[in-house]
Design a protein around this motif. Structure first.
Motif, PDB file in Angstrom:
ATOM      1  N   GLY A  50       0.813  -1.208   0.000  1.00  0.00           N
ATOM      2  CA  GLY A  50       0.000   0.000   0.000  1.00  0.00           C
ATOM      3  C   GLY A  50       0.848   1.259   0.000  1.00  0.00           C
ATOM      4  O   GLY A  50       0.538   2.238  -0.700  1.00  0.00           O
ATOM      5  N   SER A  51       1.940   1.273   0.770  1.00  0.00           N
ATOM      6  CA  SER A  51       2.839   2.428   0.790  1.00  0.00           C
ATOM      7  C   SER A  51       3.493   2.645  -0.565  1.00  0.00           C
ATOM      8  O   SER A  51       3.644   3.784  -1.030  1.00  0.00           O
ATOM      9  CB  SER A  51       3.913   2.230   1.861  1.00  0.00           C
ATOM     10  OG  SER A  51       3.348   2.220   3.149  1.00  0.00           O
ATOM     11  N   ALA A  52       3.871   1.524  -1.240  1.00  0.00           N
ATOM     12  CA  ALA A  52       4.488   1.638  -2.560  1.00  0.00           C
ATOM     13  C   ALA A  52       3.483   2.181  -3.578  1.00  0.00           C
ATOM     14  O   ALA A  52       3.826   3.008  -4.443  1.00  0.00           O
ATOM     15  CB  ALA A  52       5.026   0.286  -3.006  1.00  0.00           C
ATOM     16  N   ALA A  53       2.228   1.726  -3.476  1.00  0.00           N
ATOM     17  CA  ALA A  53       1.206   2.220  -4.393  1.00  0.00           C
ATOM     18  C   ALA A  53       0.965   3.717  -4.184  1.00  0.00           C
ATOM     19  O   ALA A  53       0.772   4.473  -5.153  1.00  0.00           O
ATOM     20  CB  ALA A  53      -0.095   1.440  -4.196  1.00  0.00           C
ATOM     21  N   TYR A  54       0.999   4.161  -2.927  1.00  0.00           N
ATOM     22  CA  TYR A  54       0.796   5.584  -2.661  1.00  0.00           C
ATOM     23  C   TYR A  54       1.977   6.398  -3.190  1.00  0.00           C
ATOM     24  O   TYR A  54       1.792   7.504  -3.730  1.00  0.00           O
ATOM     25  CB  TYR A  54       0.619   5.824  -1.162  1.00  0.00           C
ATOM     26  CG  TYR A  54       0.055   7.183  -0.842  1.00  0.00           C
ATOM     27  CD1 TYR A  54      -1.323   7.403  -0.854  1.00  0.00           C
ATOM     28  CD2 TYR A  54       0.882   8.257  -0.538  1.00  0.00           C
ATOM     29  CE1 TYR A  54      -1.848   8.655  -0.572  1.00  0.00           C
ATOM     30  CE2 TYR A  54       0.367   9.508  -0.259  1.00  0.00           C
ATOM     31  CZ  TYR A  54      -0.996   9.703  -0.280  1.00  0.00           C
ATOM     32  OH  TYR A  54      -1.517  10.943  -0.010  1.00  0.00           O
ATOM     33  N   ALA A  55       3.189   5.879  -3.058  1.00  0.00           N
ATOM     34  CA  ALA A  55       4.368   6.569  -3.578  1.00  0.00           C
ATOM     35  C   ALA A  55       4.300   6.694  -5.095  1.00  0.00           C
ATOM     36  O   ALA A  55       4.664   7.737  -5.661  1.00  0.00           O
ATOM     37  CB  ALA A  55       5.636   5.825  -3.160  1.00  0.00           C
TER      38      ALA A  55
END
Length: 609
Positions: free
Chosen positions: A382-387
């Motif tokens: 999820g953090s990678a998708a937000y980045a």
């Protein structure tokens, strides 16, 4: 002490003074009264001379008519405005004296902005500063010079006048009810050449505006702002009774909005400047951040020939919208995508010396094609998708680890209507009729299933439709889940259709002011379309008849071109035509009563209110 302001009108502009010297305000009021008296005296003298001068012929008659219907009323309105401004100045002076006495101070210094704006520091943020009014300041200058071709003896052979106009403005305001502060500035240059009854004009103008808003509503506090700028060029020509003008403009607009629960906004430690979409954990739970930007263009055209006039205006925009909503400690919903809009209006009519009458149409729509997904920023995925979203503006198209509720969202809203404008002896009267206004949302999920919802209102909101549709991944509609609700506000005539037995509605008799409500699911809509087709195809003797395409009902139920056999329309087109084709509610109920089965329709029909 709260700021006080006195507004006066100068060449159509508003000028407001704050904390002005009381004696100066009263002196200015006296000057305005003297100016009004001078105008009245000049007006009376001119009227007398115009009536006593031995001037005859068509030119004299036209000038006297212009004086009576345009020039003299304009002078009267100007002197009245000066007296009203003088009255307001004196009232402001009295108000400042009372305020200063109550606060234990003397008269103020006349320095704008000497009192800082107040905002709440604890509790629910309201975004208001009681007693703080807005102010504005405008300047406009004009320079006219003569240019001419002269004969050898020095006399003017081809008189021409060039008028160069330079304008500039600055304004600022504060609305305590909405908590909105607006600051704007603008300027322009224009030139007009008049020679031998012909006029040529061209110009350019620029404007910029910044707004800031803070207000509380429904348990949430919103901090918002926007900035926009525009540049417009224009030109026109008029020769005798033929004229045309055109303008073209472009600009940009950027807006942001941060919304947080009132409990968060009321915390003295909370600073909305610390909320940023680059760090989703900086957004309080239940809060959101929205960023919108767009570029827009506009074009306007006006033409006249003899007494006929035509006007057209078109505006378009293209932009991008981004929103981040903090759902809970670990999840955020992100929505992003392009937006566009189109606004168009046109009018035709007559333009005489003392009368201008125009009728026209208006229409506008906005669209957006958005991606949305819920991201779990506590997970690596999820953090990678937000980045990736922050870097390139893209979201995952499929659900997976750290990603859920991904979908494509298509939004639309629009209006259409008509206008009528009448200007008589300088007095403007106008009326707008909203034929329809509506919006819709379509959500496409990763498995291919689609759901629609929306609403549309007709005839100045006297008839409203709300609908929901659902279709599975194979394109099959779930008829039981579909809903269509139509609400029609009844007047004396439409209530009579029900009371005379043409339509059977639960609730008995109907009265003006009540509402007829028709609710259909997908099965009911198909039954209504079948009922309309059956009534159209069956004659009074029960035998099948040839369809008359001049029948208003036939144009709703059937498709047909000259020389071809008519074919039946799809059910949704028939239902839409029956309930939304016309802006006349009586016609809608007439169609429904005609196709009803002894007054009965599919679905639920009732009178409410």
């Amino acid at each position: 002490m709260p700021l006080r302001g006195a507004a006066i009108s100068t060449r159509g502009k508003i000028l407001t003074f704050y904390g002005a010297d009381v004696a100066a305000l009263r002196d200015l009021a006296t000057t305005f009264d003297a100016g009004a008296e001078e105008l009245d005296g000049s007006r009376t003298g001119l009227r007398g001379k115009l009536g006593s001068v031995p001037w005859h012929g068509p030119g004299a008659e036209k000038y006297r008519a212009d004086w009576q219907h345009q020039l003299e009323p304009a002078l009267t309105r100007t002197s009245t405005s000066l007296r009203e401004a003088a009255r307001r100045l004196r009232a402001n002076a009295d108000d400042q004296e009372r305020t200063s006495s109550a606060d234990g101070g003397g008269t103020s210094s006349g320095r704008p902005g000497s009192t800082a704006p107040t905002t709440p520091t604890t509790g629910s943020a309201q975004g208001s500063a009681p007693g703080r009014p807005g102010f504005s300041f405008s300047l406009e200058g004009e320079n006219a010079q003569d240019d001419a071709v002269r004969n050898p003896d020095g006399s003017i052979r081809t008189p021409a006048t060039i008028t160069n106009t330079t304008s500039g403005s600055f304004d600022a305001s504060y609305d305590p009810e909405t908590g909105t502060t607006t600051v704007g500035a603008g300027g322009g240059l224009s030139s007009a050449l008049a020679v031998k009854g012909a006029t040529l004009e061209f110009g350019a103008s620029a404007a910029a505006e910044i707004t800031r808003t803070m207000h509380s509503e429904d348990g949430f506090t919103t901090y918002a702002g926007s900035q926009k700028g525009s540049l417009t060029v224009s030109g026109g020509a008029e020769i005798e009774h033929v004229g045309a003008s055109v303008s073209y403009g472009n600009g940009y607009e950027m807006a942001f909005e941060t919304t947080v629960p009132d409990a968060v906004a009321g915390d003295p430690a909370f600073d909305p400047r610390g909320v940023s979409p680059t760090d989703p954990r900086s957004i309080p739970v239940g809060g959101s951040v929205t960023l919108d930007s767009k570029n827009f263009t506009s074009s306007d055209f006006a033409g006249s020939f003899e007494i006929f006039a035509y006007e057209e205006s078109i505006g378009t925009s293209e932009g991008m919208s981004k929103a981040v909503e903090r759902l809970d400690e670990n999840h955020v919903r992100v929505t992003t995508g392009p937006t566009s809009s189109l606004d168009r209006s046109g009018a035709v009519g007559l333009d005489l010396d003392v009368l201008k009458a125009m009728v026209g149409s208006t229409g506008s729509h906005e669209t957006g094609a958005m991606q949305t997904a819920v991201l779990d920023v506590s997970t690596p995925e999820g953090s990678a998708a937000y980045a990736r979203y922050l870097a390139g503006g893209e979201l995952p198209s499929q659900d997976g680890p750290g990603v859920s509720e991904s979908a494509l969202v298509a939004r639309w809203n629009g209006t259409s209507g008509s206008t009528a404008e009448l200007t008589l002896f300088g007095h403007e009267m106008s009326k707008e009729h909203v034929a329809s206004v509506g919006d819709s949302v379509a959500v496409t999920r990763p498995d291919g299933s689609v759901s629609w919802s929306g609403q549309v209102a007709f005839d100045d909101d006297s008839r409203r439709m709300e609908y929901e549709r659902a279709m599975d991944a194979n394109g099959v509609e779930d008829l039981s889940a579909s809903r269509l609700t139509v609400s029609i506000d009844l007047d004396k005539d439409t209530a009579g259709i029900i009371n005379n037995g043409y339509l059977d509605a639960a609730g008995g008799r109907a009265e003006a002011g009540q509402t007829l409500q028709i609710t259909l699911d997908g099965h009911d809509e198909r039954a209504l379309a079948d009922q309309a087709f059956g009534k159209l195809m069956t004659g009074s003797n029960g035998a099948t008849q040839v369809v008359d395409m001049n029948d208003p009902l036939a144009s709703i139920v059937m498709d047909g071109a000259y020389g071809q056999d008519p074919t039946r329309k799809p059910y949704d087109a028939v239902v839409g035509g029956l309930l939304g084709q016309t802006t006349d509610n009586s016609v809608v109920l007439d169609h429904l009563s005609r196709i009803s089965d002894d007054g009965r329709l599919p679905g639920t029909v009732r009178v409410v209110g």
